[in-house]
Design a protein around this motif. Structure first.
Motif, PDB file in Angstrom:
ATOM      1  N   ASP A 436     -20.067 -18.778  -2.456  1.00  0.00           N
ATOM      2  CA  ASP A 436     -20.996 -18.423  -1.383  1.00  0.00           C
ATOM      3  C   ASP A 436     -20.299 -18.367  -0.026  1.00  0.00           C
ATOM      4  OD1 ASP A 436     -21.014 -21.227  -2.384  1.00  0.00           O
ATOM      5  OD2 ASP A 436     -21.988 -21.626  -0.445  1.00  0.00           O
ATOM      6  N   ARG A 437     -19.168 -19.060   0.124  1.00  0.00           N
ATOM      7  CA  ARG A 437     -18.426 -19.032   1.397  1.00  0.00           C
ATOM      8  C   ARG A 437     -17.623 -17.747   1.573  1.00  0.00           C
ATOM      9  NH1 ARG A 437     -15.556 -25.009   1.255  1.00  0.00           N
ATOM     10  NH2 ARG A 437     -17.463 -26.284   1.246  1.00  0.00           N
ATOM     11  N   HIS A 438     -17.478 -16.982   0.514  1.00  0.00           N
ATOM     12  CA  HIS A 438     -16.586 -15.822   0.544  1.00  0.00           C
ATOM     13  C   HIS A 438     -17.318 -14.504   0.291  1.00  0.00           C
ATOM     14  CE1 HIS A 438     -13.135 -18.604   0.494  1.00  0.00           C
ATOM     15  NE2 HIS A 438     -13.859 -19.314  -0.358  1.00  0.00           N
ATOM     16  N   LEU A 439     -18.640 -14.511   0.383  1.00  0.00           N
ATOM     17  CA  LEU A 439     -19.420 -13.297   0.183  1.00  0.00           C
ATOM     18  C   LEU A 439     -19.257 -12.358   1.367  1.00  0.00           C
ATOM     19  CD1 LEU A 439     -22.687 -14.953  -1.173  1.00  0.00           C
ATOM     20  CD2 LEU A 439     -20.965 -13.696  -2.502  1.00  0.00           C
ATOM     21  N   PRO A 440     -19.457 -11.057   1.130  1.00  0.00           N
ATOM     22  CA  PRO A 440     -19.391 -10.114   2.262  1.00  0.00           C
ATOM     23  C   PRO A 440     -20.426 -10.489   3.328  1.00  0.00           C
ATOM     24  CG  PRO A 440     -19.447  -8.952   0.151  1.00  0.00           C
ATOM     25  CD  PRO A 440     -19.734 -10.382  -0.143  1.00  0.00           C
ATOM     26  N   ASP A 441     -20.169 -10.053   4.554  1.00  0.00           N
ATOM     27  CA  ASP A 441     -21.064 -10.309   5.671  1.00  0.00           C
ATOM     28  C   ASP A 441     -21.597  -8.958   6.168  1.00  0.00           C
ATOM     29  OD1 ASP A 441     -22.486 -11.539   7.654  1.00  0.00           O
ATOM     30  OD2 ASP A 441     -20.751 -11.788   9.000  1.00  0.00           O
ATOM     31  N   PRO A 442     -22.870  -8.675   6.098  1.00  0.00           N
ATOM     32  CA  PRO A 442     -23.940  -9.598   5.732  1.00  0.00           C
ATOM     33  C   PRO A 442     -23.999  -9.827   4.227  1.00  0.00           C
ATOM     34  CG  PRO A 442     -24.845  -7.433   6.139  1.00  0.00           C
ATOM     35  CD  PRO A 442     -23.399  -7.342   6.485  1.00  0.00           C
ATOM     36  N   CYS A 443     -24.636 -10.904   3.836  1.00  0.00           N
ATOM     37  CA  CYS A 443     -24.747 -11.279   2.427  1.00  0.00           C
ATOM     38  C   CYS A 443     -25.564 -10.227   1.680  1.00  0.00           C
ATOM     39  CB  CYS A 443     -25.423 -12.633   2.315  1.00  0.00           C
ATOM     40  SG  CYS A 443     -25.680 -13.200   0.617  1.00  0.00           S
ATOM     41  N   PRO A 444     -25.049  -9.729   0.551  1.00  0.00           N
ATOM     42  CA  PRO A 444     -25.802  -8.740  -0.240  1.00  0.00           C
ATOM     43  C   PRO A 444     -27.158  -9.303  -0.656  1.00  0.00           C
ATOM     44  CG  PRO A 444     -23.540  -8.905  -1.015  1.00  0.00           C
ATOM     45  CD  PRO A 444     -23.748 -10.013  -0.048  1.00  0.00           C
ATOM     46  N   ALA A 445     -28.171  -8.434  -0.634  1.00  0.00           N
ATOM     47  CA  ALA A 445     -29.525  -8.883  -0.963  1.00  0.00           C
ATOM     48  C   ALA A 445     -29.605  -9.436  -2.372  1.00  0.00           C
ATOM     49  CB  ALA A 445     -30.513  -7.722  -0.779  1.00  0.00           C
ATOM     50  N   GLU A 446     -28.819  -8.813  -3.312  1.00  0.00           N
ATOM     51  CA  GLU A 446     -28.877  -9.263  -4.700  1.00  0.00           C
ATOM     52  C   GLU A 446     -28.303 -10.675  -4.873  1.00  0.00           C
ATOM     53  OE1 GLU A 446     -27.472  -6.625  -3.554  1.00  0.00           O
ATOM     54  OE2 GLU A 446     -28.124  -4.799  -4.594  1.00  0.00           O
ATOM     55  N   ALA A 447     -27.409 -11.068  -3.955  1.00  0.00           N
ATOM     56  CA  ALA A 447     -26.771 -12.370  -4.081  1.00  0.00           C
ATOM     57  C   ALA A 447     -27.561 -13.476  -3.409  1.00  0.00           C
ATOM     58  CB  ALA A 447     -25.360 -12.324  -3.479  1.00  0.00           C
ATOM     59  N   ARG A 448     -28.461 -13.085  -2.487  1.00  0.00           N
ATOM     60  CA  ARG A 448     -29.134 -14.093  -1.665  1.00  0.00           C
ATOM     61  C   ARG A 448     -29.932 -15.112  -2.489  1.00  0.00           C
ATOM     62  NH1 ARG A 448     -31.667 -10.738   2.222  1.00  0.00           N
ATOM     63  NH2 ARG A 448     -29.527 -10.382   2.961  1.00  0.00           N
ATOM     64  N   PRO A 449     -30.652 -14.695  -3.561  1.00  0.00           N
ATOM     65  CA  PRO A 449     -31.404 -15.710  -4.326  1.00  0.00           C
ATOM     66  C   PRO A 449     -30.502 -16.783  -4.950  1.00  0.00           C
ATOM     67  CG  PRO A 449     -32.184 -13.499  -4.841  1.00  0.00           C
ATOM     68  CD  PRO A 449     -30.942 -13.323  -4.029  1.00  0.00           C
ATOM     69  N   PHE A 450     -29.287 -16.392  -5.357  1.00  0.00           N
ATOM     70  CA  PHE A 450     -28.381 -17.371  -5.986  1.00  0.00           C
ATOM     71  C   PHE A 450     -27.819 -18.347  -4.944  1.00  0.00           C
ATOM     72  CE2 PHE A 450     -27.995 -13.446  -8.575  1.00  0.00           C
ATOM     73  CZ  PHE A 450     -28.626 -13.924  -9.715  1.00  0.00           C
ATOM     74  N   VAL A 451     -27.606 -17.821  -3.723  1.00  0.00           N
ATOM     75  CA  VAL A 451     -27.152 -18.712  -2.648  1.00  0.00           C
ATOM     76  C   VAL A 451     -28.249 -19.719  -2.325  1.00  0.00           C
ATOM     77  CG1 VAL A 451     -26.432 -18.812  -0.234  1.00  0.00           C
ATOM     78  CG2 VAL A 451     -25.618 -16.950  -1.691  1.00  0.00           C
ATOM     79  N   GLU A 452     -29.491 -19.213  -2.221  1.00  0.00           N
ATOM     80  CA  GLU A 452     -30.595 -20.113  -1.896  1.00  0.00           C
ATOM     81  C   GLU A 452     -30.806 -21.146  -3.000  1.00  0.00           C
ATOM     82  OE1 GLU A 452     -33.718 -17.339  -1.321  1.00  0.00           O
ATOM     83  OE2 GLU A 452     -33.061 -16.753   0.713  1.00  0.00           O
ATOM     84  N   ALA A 453     -30.648 -20.703  -4.262  1.00  0.00           N
ATOM     85  CA  ALA A 453     -30.819 -21.635  -5.371  1.00  0.00           C
ATOM     86  C   ALA A 453     -29.745 -22.726  -5.336  1.00  0.00           C
ATOM     87  CB  ALA A 453     -30.775 -20.877  -6.700  1.00  0.00           C
ATOM     88  N   LYS A 454     -28.529 -22.335  -4.987  1.00  0.00           N
ATOM     89  CA  LYS A 454     -27.443 -23.325  -4.912  1.00  0.00           C
ATOM     90  C   LYS A 454     -27.737 -24.357  -3.844  1.00  0.00           C
ATOM     91  CE  LYS A 454     -22.486 -23.908  -4.175  1.00  0.00           C
ATOM     92  NZ  LYS A 454     -21.163 -23.241  -4.036  1.00  0.00           N
ATOM     93  N   TRP A 455     -28.144 -23.902  -2.662  1.00  0.00           N
ATOM     94  CA  TRP A 455     -28.376 -24.863  -1.586  1.00  0.00           C
ATOM     95  C   TRP A 455     -29.608 -25.729  -1.846  1.00  0.00           C
ATOM     96  CZ3 TRP A 455     -25.147 -26.596   1.764  1.00  0.00           C
ATOM     97  CH2 TRP A 455     -23.976 -25.844   2.010  1.00  0.00           C
ATOM     98  N   ALA A 456     -30.564 -25.151  -2.561  1.00  0.00           N
ATOM     99  CA  ALA A 456     -31.712 -25.971  -2.955  1.00  0.00           C
ATOM    100  C   ALA A 456     -31.273 -27.074  -3.913  1.00  0.00           C
ATOM    101  CB  ALA A 456     -32.785 -25.088  -3.616  1.00  0.00           C
TER     102      ALA A 456
END
Length: 539
Positions: A436-456
């Motif tokens: 998640d620290r190395h994703l493109p900026d801005p974060c791809p929409a498809e990846a955002r749910p997995f980032v949110e799930a990780k931080w949750a």
């Protein structure tokens, strides 16, 4: 016994000297003063008398050796007052070994003494080849190049060349293998001299002697005037035989001291091997193993010397043979004059009676020279020698000098470093565990749910073991789901890791200090050796 962790210097041109070279002359004179007052009884020869005999006989033997092979003879007294000694097997060693010869030359110059090199020809060669750097495309390797075939286990003293055509072509094959990696390798000069020792009127069929003689000639060209003598010749001298008889006469005591000191040495260094640094002296019934080698000239394979003490004499047997070859009139309370005379007759019977590592340096340090110069390996095992001699000979051991130098071939190096590889490894690890620290900026929409799930998951409960296990699994699922978005960066890092590993492997080959001295650039190597000689002569 306190451990002495000697390490070869890592930097190109760096020198290890313990004690320092500028103290070598002081140490030599201090040793000479202490040894001159030593009054140990060697079965009828007092130490001061035996030291004078050993030195005079070594000089005479060296004179005979120089004359026999046409080597220049320096202006030295028949009975020199001071002597610096070193020695090594007559092989194609690396410059870190060769530097000892230049150091003793400088020390002798500084003290007005004589420098002696012992050609250790009672050892068995490691093999008939050296490793030579070779470039194939962009890859650097070290490949073996043979100067002879391996045909037996004869010591250097009896080792003849078996394939003269292979021997003849060695220099050319070395140059071809190196392919210009070193501009002016010493092999060009050295091998011509080696072959002259095969073909001239003062030739020899002994491989080790060819190397030693050619090496000595190069030293002479570079201003070194050391005396040379083979250990085999020294072992047939009267002085050495007095020393040997003393050890044999007291062998039960020597063996006990030796094996006890060896056990302490192994405990100090955590050594489990039964053969390192030397094997224990064995016992076979009434027979005791002595610290000497013995073999027959017509069957040149080293065997331990076995002794059976009797009431007024002792029997000597070659290890592996059933019958004694000699009865010697020698006991602990008996003068060794008659025994020495008998041992002097062994060469006529085709029997080689030779020293082993610890007794080699014991004789050289206590009875022959005033300062012995060891390499790192010799210094390590002579810690054991000090322990043995201190108790057996009743003297605080004279200080020896430990010397080694790192001289590299000067091959082109790769910019890869271990630090770069370590940093890259940390980046790969971060990609795996924190994509998640190395994703493109801005974060791809498809990846955002997995980032949110990780931080949750990271913020989730951890009170119970079940909570912690579920949290770990959720983080891992998120990382795996995010991995495709960082795969291209990971693939590039893996390619870079492979490049760095190849570069480090290249550097290990390019930076090795173990390449034989004839592979080095003539001018570069001469400058390194002469620098040490000059430093030693100024001490």
């Amino acid at each position: 016994m306190r451990p002495n962790r000697l390490r070869a210097p890592s930097a190109d041109g760096a020198l290890l000297a313990a004690p320092s070279l500028d103290q070598a002359g002081v140490v030599l004179r201090a040793n000479a003063g202490r040894l001159s007052a030593w009054d140990h009884d060697f079965q009828g020869r007092r130490a001061f008398r035996l030291r004078a005999m050993a030195r005079a006989q070594a000089v005479a033997l060296a004179r005979g050796f120089h004359d026999r092979f046409g080597l220049d003879w320096p202006d030295v007294p028949a009975r020199p007052e001071l002597m610096a000694v070193t020695g090594h097997q007559p092989e194609l060693f690396h410059p870190g070994v060769w530097v000892k010869n230049f150091a003793v030359a400088g020390i002798a110059s500084a003290t007005g003494g004589v420098a002696l090199n012992l050609i250790v020809d009672n050892d068995i060669p490691k093999g008939p080849a050296i490793r030579v750097p070779h470039r194939s495309g962009s890859s650097l390797r070290a490949v073996p190049v043979a100067f002879d075939v391996r045909a037996d286990e004869a010591p250097y003293e009896d080792l003849k060349a078996h394939d003269e055509s292979l021997f003849d072509s060695f220099g050319g094959r070395v140059r071809e293998t190196m392919g210009g990696l070193v501009e002016h390798p010493l092999i060009d000069l050295f091998w011509d001299r080696v072959l002259r020792r095969r073909d001239s009127g003062i030739a020899t069929d002994r491989v080790g002697l060819r190397f030693a003689l050619a090496r000595h000639e190069l030293e002479a060209d570079w201003g070194v005037a050391n005396l040379e003598v083979p250990i085999g010749a020294v072992c047939e001298s009267e002085a050495f035989l007095w020393f040997a008889c003393h050890v044999l006469a007291h062998l039960p005591r020597f063996r006990g001291i030796h094996n006890a000191a060896l056990a302490r040495y192994r405990a100090t260094y955590g050594i489990r091997s039964r053969n390192h640094p030397v094997p224990a002296l064995a016992r076979q019934g009434e027979w005791l193993e002595a610290p000497f080698w013995v073999w027959r000239a017509d069957s040149p394979r080293r065997r331990p010397l076995m002794i059976r003490p009797m009431a007024q004499s002792m029997e000597l047997r070659i290890g592996g043979e059933d019958q004694p070859f000699l009865e010697l009139p020698l006991t602990a309370d008996r003068d060794a004059c008659c025994a020495v005379e008998i041992l002097q007759g062994l060469p006529a019977q085709g029997i080689r009676f030779r020293t082993r590592a610890l007794t080699t340096t014991m004789f050289a340090r206590y009875l022959l020279g005033d300062l012995f110069v060891h390499g790192i390996g010799g210094a390590k095992y002579d810690e054991l020698g000090d322990e043995v001699a201190r108790e057996f000979l009743g003297i605080e051991p004279p200080t020896f000098l430990t010397l080694s130098q790192t001289v590299r071939l000067g091959l082109e190096e790769d910019p890869a470093t271990p630090d770069r590889l370590d940093r890259l490894g940390l980046r790969l690890r971060d990609l795996e565990f924190n994509p998640d620290r190395h994703l493109p900026d801005p974060c791809p929409a498809e990846a955002r749910p997995f980032v949110e799930a990780k931080w949750a998951a990271i913020k989730g409960p951890v009170e119970t073991h079940r909570d912690r296990v579920e949290r770990l699994r959720a983080i891992r699922r998120s990382n795996e789901a995010l991995a495709p978005w960082v795969e291209s960066g990971r693939a590039e890092l893996l390619r870079e890791r492979d490049r760095l590993k190849a570069g480090l492997k290249h550097n290990a080959i390019a930076r090795s200090r173990e390449y034989a001295f004839p592979l080095h650039d003539q001018a570069r190597l001469r400058a390194a050796m002469e620098s040490t000689r000059i430093r030693a002569s100024e001490g």
